[in-house]
Motif scaffolding. Sequence first.
Motif, PDB file in Angstrom:
ATOM      1  N   ASP A 157       0.862  -1.180   0.000  1.00  0.00           N
ATOM      2  CA  ASP A 157       0.000   0.000   0.000  1.00  0.00           C
ATOM      3  C   ASP A 157       0.901   1.234   0.000  1.00  0.00           C
ATOM      4  N   SER A 158       0.669   2.168  -0.915  1.00  0.00           N
ATOM      5  CA  SER A 158       1.543   3.341  -1.046  1.00  0.00           C
ATOM      6  C   SER A 158       1.554   4.224   0.205  1.00  0.00           C
ATOM      7  N   THR A 159       0.534   4.061   1.063  1.00  0.00           N
ATOM      8  CA  THR A 159       0.509   4.777   2.343  1.00  0.00           C
ATOM      9  C   THR A 159       0.342   3.787   3.501  1.00  0.00           C
ATOM     10  N   GLY A 160       0.841   2.592   3.304  1.00  0.00           N
ATOM     11  CA  GLY A 160       0.639   1.531   4.290  1.00  0.00           C
ATOM     12  C   GLY A 160       1.453   1.684   5.556  1.00  0.00           C
ATOM     13  N   VAL A 161       2.531   2.462   5.484  1.00  0.00           N
ATOM     14  CA  VAL A 161       3.431   2.628   6.625  1.00  0.00           C
ATOM     15  C   VAL A 161       3.495   4.099   7.016  1.00  0.00           C
ATOM     16  N   ALA A 162       3.453   4.372   8.310  1.00  0.00           N
ATOM     17  CA  ALA A 162       3.630   5.734   8.831  1.00  0.00           C
ATOM     18  C   ALA A 162       4.829   5.705   9.772  1.00  0.00           C
ATOM     19  N   ALA A 163       5.846   6.489   9.455  1.00  0.00           N
ATOM     20  CA  ALA A 163       7.051   6.523  10.275  1.00  0.00           C
ATOM     21  C   ALA A 163       7.215   7.897  10.908  1.00  0.00           C
ATOM     22  N   LEU A 164       7.478   7.903  12.210  1.00  0.00           N
ATOM     23  CA  LEU A 164       7.758   9.135  12.940  1.00  0.00           C
ATOM     24  C   LEU A 164       9.252   9.232  13.171  1.00  0.00           C
ATOM     25  N   ALA A 165       9.834  10.369  12.841  1.00  0.00           N
ATOM     26  CA  ALA A 165      11.273  10.564  13.004  1.00  0.00           C
ATOM     27  C   ALA A 165      11.541  11.691  13.996  1.00  0.00           C
ATOM     28  N   PHE A 166      12.399  11.410  14.962  1.00  0.00           N
ATOM     29  CA  PHE A 166      12.822  12.408  15.948  1.00  0.00           C
ATOM     30  C   PHE A 166      14.338  12.542  15.895  1.00  0.00           C
ATOM     31  N   PHE A 167      14.830  13.773  15.814  1.00  0.00           N
ATOM     32  CA  PHE A 167      16.264  14.018  15.878  1.00  0.00           C
ATOM     33  C   PHE A 167      16.722  14.076  17.331  1.00  0.00           C
ATOM     34  N   PHE A 168      17.994  13.763  17.549  1.00  0.00           N
ATOM     35  CA  PHE A 168      18.633  13.977  18.846  1.00  0.00           C
ATOM     36  C   PHE A 168      19.781  14.968  18.670  1.00  0.00           C
ATOM     37  N   GLU A 169      19.919  15.876  19.619  1.00  0.00           N
ATOM     38  CA  GLU A 169      21.042  16.804  19.614  1.00  0.00           C
ATOM     39  C   GLU A 169      21.777  16.716  20.948  1.00  0.00           C
ATOM     40  N   VAL A 170      23.073  17.016  20.913  1.00  0.00           N
ATOM     41  CA  VAL A 170      23.895  16.885  22.115  1.00  0.00           C
ATOM     42  C   VAL A 170      23.503  17.934  23.142  1.00  0.00           C
ATOM     43  N   SER A 171      23.297  17.454  24.373  1.00  0.00           N
ATOM     44  CA  SER A 171      22.919  18.316  25.486  1.00  0.00           C
ATOM     45  C   SER A 171      23.996  18.245  26.568  1.00  0.00           C
ATOM     46  N   SER A 172      24.108  19.303  27.339  1.00  0.00           N
ATOM     47  CA  SER A 172      25.089  19.314  28.426  1.00  0.00           C
ATOM     48  C   SER A 172      24.665  18.403  29.570  1.00  0.00           C
ATOM     49  N   THR A 233       6.856  11.498   8.826  1.00  0.00           N
ATOM     50  CA  THR A 233       6.657  12.659   9.686  1.00  0.00           C
ATOM     51  C   THR A 233       7.977  12.916  10.400  1.00  0.00           C
ATOM     52  N   VAL A 234       8.585  14.063  10.130  1.00  0.00           N
ATOM     53  CA  VAL A 234       9.859  14.422  10.752  1.00  0.00           C
ATOM     54  C   VAL A 234       9.602  15.595  11.690  1.00  0.00           C
ATOM     55  N   PHE A 235       9.754  15.367  12.975  1.00  0.00           N
ATOM     56  CA  PHE A 235       9.466  16.411  13.959  1.00  0.00           C
ATOM     57  C   PHE A 235      10.596  17.442  14.006  1.00  0.00           C
ATOM     58  N   GLN A 236      10.192  18.700  14.167  1.00  0.00           N
ATOM     59  CA  GLN A 236      11.166  19.790  14.125  1.00  0.00           C
ATOM     60  C   GLN A 236      11.962  19.902  15.421  1.00  0.00           C
ATOM     61  N   LYS A 237      11.345  19.600  16.529  1.00  0.00           N
ATOM     62  CA  LYS A 237      12.022  19.729  17.823  1.00  0.00           C
ATOM     63  C   LYS A 237      12.927  18.531  18.073  1.00  0.00           C
ATOM     64  N   ALA A 238      14.210  18.803  18.353  1.00  0.00           N
ATOM     65  CA  ALA A 238      15.162  17.727  18.623  1.00  0.00           C
ATOM     66  C   ALA A 238      15.122  17.331  20.098  1.00  0.00           C
ATOM     67  N   LEU A 239      15.378  16.071  20.372  1.00  0.00           N
ATOM     68  CA  LEU A 239      15.413  15.546  21.729  1.00  0.00           C
ATOM     69  C   LEU A 239      16.855  15.588  22.251  1.00  0.00           C
ATOM     70  N   PRO A 240      17.032  15.703  23.567  1.00  0.00           N
ATOM     71  CA  PRO A 240      18.391  15.808  24.115  1.00  0.00           C
ATOM     72  C   PRO A 240      19.050  14.456  24.355  1.00  0.00           C
ATOM     73  N   ILE A 241      20.368  14.434  24.207  1.00  0.00           N
ATOM     74  CA  ILE A 241      21.184  13.281  24.573  1.00  0.00           C
ATOM     75  C   ILE A 241      22.573  13.814  24.915  1.00  0.00           C
ATOM     76  N   SER A 242      23.169  13.306  25.967  1.00  0.00           N
ATOM     77  CA  SER A 242      24.486  13.800  26.360  1.00  0.00           C
ATOM     78  C   SER A 242      25.576  13.147  25.508  1.00  0.00           C
ATOM     79  N   LYS A 243      26.740  13.761  25.486  1.00  0.00           N
ATOM     80  CA  LYS A 243      27.869  13.226  24.727  1.00  0.00           C
ATOM     81  C   LYS A 243      28.276  11.864  25.266  1.00  0.00           C
ATOM     82  N   THR A 244      28.217  11.709  26.582  1.00  0.00           N
ATOM     83  CA  THR A 244      28.558  10.423  27.200  1.00  0.00           C
ATOM     84  C   THR A 244      27.593   9.333  26.752  1.00  0.00           C
ATOM     85  N   GLN A 245      26.309   9.661  26.697  1.00  0.00           N
ATOM     86  CA  GLN A 245      25.312   8.683  26.257  1.00  0.00           C
ATOM     87  C   GLN A 245      25.517   8.304  24.796  1.00  0.00           C
ATOM     88  N   LEU A 246      25.841   9.289  23.960  1.00  0.00           N
ATOM     89  CA  LEU A 246      26.104   9.006  22.549  1.00  0.00           C
ATOM     90  C   LEU A 246      27.278   8.049  22.397  1.00  0.00           C
TER      91      LEU A 246
END
Length: 309
Positions: A157-172, A233-246
Amino acid sequence: MASILSLLSVLFAIKLCSGEWCYQSQFSCQDTCKGPSDWKQYFPNCGGERQSPINIVTSKVKHDSKLTSFIFEGHENIFNMSVENHGQSAHFTLPQSVRLRGGGLSGIYKAIQFHLHWGEDDGQGSEHSVDGERYPMELHIVHIKEKYDNLKEALNDSTGVAALAFFFEVSSEQNKKLDRVIEALGKVRHKGNSSEIEDFRLTDIVPQADKLSYYRYSGSLTTPGCDQAVVWTVFQKALPISKTQLTSVYKQLLFATEKPMTGIFRPVQNLNGRVVYTSVPSHSLCVLPNLITLFLCLFCVFGQQRCFH
C-alpha cells in the motif's frame, strides 16, 4: 571440471542476490558487501523516485492545513518490550496497542517497532537532514495501517506505513530516560542476541508530540528493499542526549561481521519533484522577520522626524 565451475557460478549468483546489503561503514577489502551506492543494482526500488531519507529545505516547505495534531494511543501504557540485534541495527518491538491517528493520516496506524540511526565518534548520524544539517542520532517509530497483519502486507500500500522521526542533539545534561534503552543495547551486542525491557512506556523517550510541529513527505524505507510505501513525519524539535550517552550508543553493538556498529545511516536521496509540507502556518514562520521589519521602519520614521526638527 566444467560442472564444478558451473556450480560455483550458480552459488556466486545466489550469494550475489541473497540480500547482503550493508552501510558504507561496513565496506572493506574483507567485506565487499553491497553499500548504499550499489543498493539500486540489486534492489530496484532503491533507485525509485520517492526514496528516503531526504534533506529538508525549510525555505521551500509548504504549509498544509490538513496536518493537524496527532492523537496517540497507548504511549503512556506500561508494557514489556523486546529488543534484538538484526545485524545492521537493533529493533525494539512495540505492542499493537500503541496507535497513531490524526496528523493528516488517512486512518489509524498501529506501532510495530522503533530503532535508532547513529554515526561514529560524535559525528553526524541522522538519516534526514534540515538545510544540510545532520544530527548525531535519529529515532524512527514505525507503524502500519491497522487493517494489515504485518509490515510485508503494508508495503503493498503506497501509504501503508507511517514513520515518525525524531532528531537527537547533544545536550550538556544527561537524558536519564534514555538510559534504559542504551542499557538494553548493551545486552544485544551480537547479531541474533535479544533481551527485554520490563515496565516500559513510549513516553519515557518521546515527548507529548501531539503539539509538536513537523514536516511531512511521501517516501520509502531507508533500507533495502526501499519500498516506497511510507508516509514520513519528521518532527522539528530535537530531543536531548548527552555526549557520554552518545559514546555509549556507538560502542554497544556489533555488525554481523563483529565490526563495531557505527555509521548506520543512508545518504540523503533526491527529492525528484516531491513537495515537503509543514504543519506550521506560513504566517507563523514569518512572525519574527515581520517584527524586525516593523521595528526598522519605525526607527527610520522617527529618525527622519528628528532630522526635520
